[in-house]
Scaffold this active site. Sequence first.
Site, short mmCIF file in Angstrom:
data_model
loop_
_atom_site.label_atom_id
_atom_site.label_comp_id
_atom_site.label_asym_id
_atom_site.label_seq_id
_atom_site.Cartn_x
_atom_site.Cartn_y
_atom_site.Cartn_z
N SER A 157 43.13 49.63 102.98
CA SER A 157 43.13 48.92 101.70
C SER A 157 41.90 48.02 101.70
CB SER A 157 44.40 48.08 101.54
OG SER A 157 44.46 47.06 102.53
N ASP A 204 71.18 56.35 116.25
CA ASP A 204 72.17 55.48 116.91
C ASP A 204 73.60 55.97 116.68
OD1 ASP A 204 70.20 53.67 117.79
OD2 ASP A 204 70.20 52.68 115.84
N THR A 243 44.27 57.42 102.92
CA THR A 243 43.10 56.75 103.46
C THR A 243 43.45 55.84 104.64
OG1 THR A 243 43.32 54.86 101.96
CG2 THR A 243 42.04 56.75 101.19
N ASP A 300 70.25 48.27 119.62
CA ASP A 300 69.02 48.94 119.25
C ASP A 300 67.98 47.87 118.91
OD1 ASP A 300 67.35 51.19 118.42
OD2 ASP A 300 67.67 50.43 116.40
#
Length: 584
Positions: free
Chosen positions: A384, A528, A381, A307
């Site tokens: 930052s 997985d 929001t 993966d």
Amino acid sequence: MLKDHSAQSWITGAILRAAIIESFIKLNPVLLWKNPVIFVTAVGALLSTTTLFLGNLSSFTVQITLWLWFTVLFANFAEAVAEGRGKAQAEALRRSRALAWARRIRNGTEEKISATELRLGDAVVCEVGDIIPSDGEIIDGIASVDESAITGESAPVVRESGGDRSAVTGGTRVISDRIIVKITAEPGHTFIDRMISLVEGASRQKTPNEIALGILLVSLTLVFLLSVFTLPFFAWYNEAAAGQSNAVNVSLPVLVALLVCLIPTTIGGLLSAIGISGIDRLVRRNVLATSGRAVEAAGDIDVLLLDKTGTITLGNRMASAFLPAPGVAADRLARAAQLASLADETPEGRSIVVLAKEIHGVRGREVAEPHVKFIPFSAHTRMSGVDFSGGTEERAASIRKGAADNVREWVLGQGGQFPIEVKETVDQISRQGGTPLVVAEGCEVLGTVHLKDVIKGGIKERFAQLRQMGIRTVMITGDNPLTAAAIAAEAGVDDFMAEATPEMKLSRIRSEQAAGHLVAMTGDGTNDAPALAQADVGVAMNTGTQAAREAGNMVDLDSNPTKLIEVVEIGKQLLMTRGSLTTD
């Protein structure tokens, strides 16, 4: 701790002393019967000892009897030494697992209870300094967790809700923030309980090769047993025909000595010890094998599926480049991006601060200005930043960094414009599978920060080693083909699967197995788990989810995907050792 180094000697005086005592305890017929070859040898030793008490006290008989008992005790000793390391580690785990208390949440209130009272599905609160009382999944919050009691590594790891890094293990310690954990294991069935049981060898099942060899050893023992104990009849017949009585020595000690020389005592005495030592070698490399079959299969695997996120890559997207807007200096963009990221505690925000320092030499002292208000990142929001108490000719009143759409709306609200060149850069990064973050100072857009998955260090060289060992590597990812191809080339894997679903992963493993390949799979996520369960060797990352750790037949406590190289080496050593004993 489980951390150890293979170069160090692990056969300590305490283990040897315990193994000597265990060698005599294992003379119990109930225990010996599990190893038929050694059981027959012990019966022969007992019969030879009986002849000594019946008057046949010769030096020859004494020597045979002593050698027979030594053979039995040595076989017991070899197995006890192999088990001794696991028992020592289990005892260390028991000592490190102190009696823990839990703060269980029920009906919106907290109650302090013993960790042994927790049940599947309970929710508990863990704050700074708390020992996580049992295995679970974080359902709210993010925290740094000290897992040194399990992995031996002192560096803390980040665990958070809603992702593939939400699993926590009982006995580890929270060192920052606050999390709510949903318990996923009943008392006595936690990850550490399983580790204790497995390293002690209590639940180790015999592999198919061990079972097949056991049947062969029993068959050979029966054949030689029949052959040896029919010899006296042939000897007596020949003596009578030749008229020479007592010409052939067919005393009981001689027959037993002949039988022990013929039957495969070496294989019978060391077979179980080899299996136990294979699992123990993995434990010393911080890999917990839940199946001896998996250790054995590891020696023959030729396909490895990995993966991508959290396995080949670090899992968190990291800042890789500053791409300034037209007319904006790169160092100005870097300084603004760092200022806007100082209140961003996400891994992405921290990576921007580090990149600005590494590339443009932006230091903390250069941005530590008075009269500022930092705006932390929030999911609402998606930005930052920092607000200054008053703008100057050199600097606007506010700086923001965040998702392109959110920053665009903020800039338009400030009366500015969003440059078409920046929009094209954002689109290009998105098409490549990266994450664009736009930086703006007041009404001016300064440029874009490129976030991308970072390949783990040294992984390309490790994949080259796997290729030399005849193992083909395949990266599996949900990314689009363009992004997958770029990461596959950077990581050095042989093949890749893009836009893969859990069903596609499972289908790929089955097709490889149908073609006659032995397949190993490494992964860390819940998606997985089906593939890990289907693979011949399923190595789950310890940083992954509980579902992945349950599905795999190995757990890598260091969460290093290329640890499979060591697993393969140990598997091959196991097969070579067993093969040399069988053919000698």
